[in-house]
Design an enzyme around this catalytic site. Sequence first.
Site, mmCIF file in Angstrom:
data_model
loop_
_atom_site.group_PDB
_atom_site.id
_atom_site.type_symbol
_atom_site.label_atom_id
_atom_site.label_comp_id
_atom_site.label_asym_id
_atom_site.label_seq_id
_atom_site.Cartn_x
_atom_site.Cartn_y
_atom_site.Cartn_z
ATOM 1 N N LYS A 1 26.887 -5.135 -4.476
ATOM 2 C CA LYS A 1 28.338 -5.167 -4.699
ATOM 3 C C LYS A 1 29.091 -4.524 -3.539
ATOM 4 C CE LYS A 1 27.754 -4.357 -9.675
ATOM 5 N NZ LYS A 1 27.996 -3.299 -10.677
ATOM 6 N N ARG B 1 0.803 -1.224 0.000
ATOM 7 C CA ARG B 1 0.000 0.000 0.000
ATOM 8 C C ARG B 1 0.835 1.272 0.000
ATOM 9 N NH1 ARG B 1 -3.078 -3.938 1.763
ATOM 10 N NH2 ARG B 1 -1.138 -4.581 2.719
ATOM 11 N N THR B 2 1.852 1.316 0.847
ATOM 12 C CA THR B 2 2.626 2.571 0.929
ATOM 13 C C THR B 2 3.317 2.818 -0.404
ATOM 14 O OG1 THR B 2 2.937 2.152 3.271
ATOM 15 C CG2 THR B 2 4.342 3.819 2.288
ATOM 16 N N ARG C 1 11.763 3.425 2.411
ATOM 17 C CA ARG C 1 11.370 2.530 3.505
ATOM 18 C C ARG C 1 12.535 1.606 3.782
ATOM 19 N NH1 ARG C 1 6.030 -1.054 4.171
ATOM 20 N NH2 ARG C 1 5.312 0.988 4.797
ATOM 21 N N HIS D 1 6.332 5.609 11.248
ATOM 22 C CA HIS D 1 5.717 5.562 9.924
ATOM 23 C C HIS D 1 4.874 6.840 9.793
ATOM 24 C CE1 HIS D 1 4.221 4.178 6.235
ATOM 25 N NE2 HIS D 1 3.838 2.959 6.552
HETATM 26 N N1 ASP Z 1 1.767 -1.434 6.626
HETATM 27 C C1 ASP Z 1 2.086 -1.017 7.964
HETATM 28 C C2 ASP Z 1 3.585 -0.841 8.138
HETATM 29 O O1 ASP Z 1 4.312 -0.834 7.169
HETATM 30 C C3 ASP Z 1 1.490 -1.927 8.982
HETATM 31 C C4 ASP Z 1 1.983 -3.338 9.004
HETATM 32 O O2 ASP Z 1 2.834 -3.735 8.221
HETATM 33 O O3 ASP Z 1 1.449 -4.072 9.864
HETATM 34 O O4 ASP Z 1 4.044 -0.677 9.248
#
Ligand code: ASP
Length: 356
Positions: free
Chosen positions: A115, A86-87, A136, A169
């Site tokens: 590398k 989703r993100t 991320r 987050h």
């Molecule tokens: N999608 C959210 C996160 O990246 C929640 C989860 O993974 O549970 O933290």
Amino acid sequence: MSSLRDISWDQYQAFSLAQKSGVLAKGGGPLHVLLPQQFDRANLDSLGELATSIRFIAKSKEGSLFLSSLLPHKRAMLYFSQPSTRTFLSFLSACQILGLGIGEVRDPSTSSEFKGETHEDSVRTFSSYFDLIIMRSKIGGLAERVAWVLSHSERPIPVVNAGSGSDQHPTQALLDIYTLQRSFKDIGGIDGKTVVFVGDLARGRTVRSLSVLLANYSKVHQIFVAPPEFQIGKDVLDLLTSKGLSWELSSDLDSVIPRADAVYMTRVQDEWDEGAVKKVDISKYCFTVDKLPLLKSSAIIMHPLPRRNEIPTEIDHDPRAKYWRQMRNGMWVRAALISRIFECDHEIEAYAHAKR
Ligand code: ASP
């Protein structure tokens, strides 16, 4: 207070969260989005309004063309070395809405990190080709380090934290706030509401970030429902106490549901298990169908997703289940954030104003 580029990494690290957000807010550098502490009530209100304007404008073809004409001269790197659905997709869509070009590295084994290149050299490389890094990582604090490194380079481009370690987050918390704003629009907004967090609160970074953002609202009561092994960290509770916010801990979901305005469910974050895995029984911390009658008619059920069995799919049909809408809200809020980073937010508001 100095800006990020005026201080050493050691100085930055020694700062409190409030001092860090002060440094990040300092003009002169790009707008990095790294910590929930960077957002105050005014930012949250205006970001929600901007997200609503984008959502409204994007409904028509003409409006979509206007939005996509705003940033075709910018490119974003989506650097996701930790799993995401989703993100990742909502940031990708947000960039597309605003016309940005997109590059992605999702699997470091396909990049030069394989590398032996350091993260720092990788991001310096990204900054040569891109104007924004959305990242991320499972390494807590890496986005801050990257922002600091870039602030000391010739191309100090903005960095957005799309999930770091089990600590933060911030953009998920922004979309959660937007979901609460929209859901409580006709019942007095977020002030004075009771938010119940349920599940693995010790390692749930979305809970940690949202709990901090809720401290911007007056008289929000937070209830943390979890088995002792998964209860929320003392640092979050101390912060709420220092801001004069009330909270309580519980292990009995049924007894708190009737008081909830929002129930925020989470899954067990077992990717962070270390050594011998202790099996924790979470069956008591699932929102099963029999709990629906306990919930107020005006209350909502949220979940950052992905879910496991903590919310059965039968609940999806209840009008109070907002997690799919919450997910879509992420796209609007992230588009709002990117437009603010590149300072085309006023143009969007002016367009929306003229069309309403
Ligand atoms: N999608 C959210 C996160 O990246 C929640 C989860 O993974 O549970 O933290």
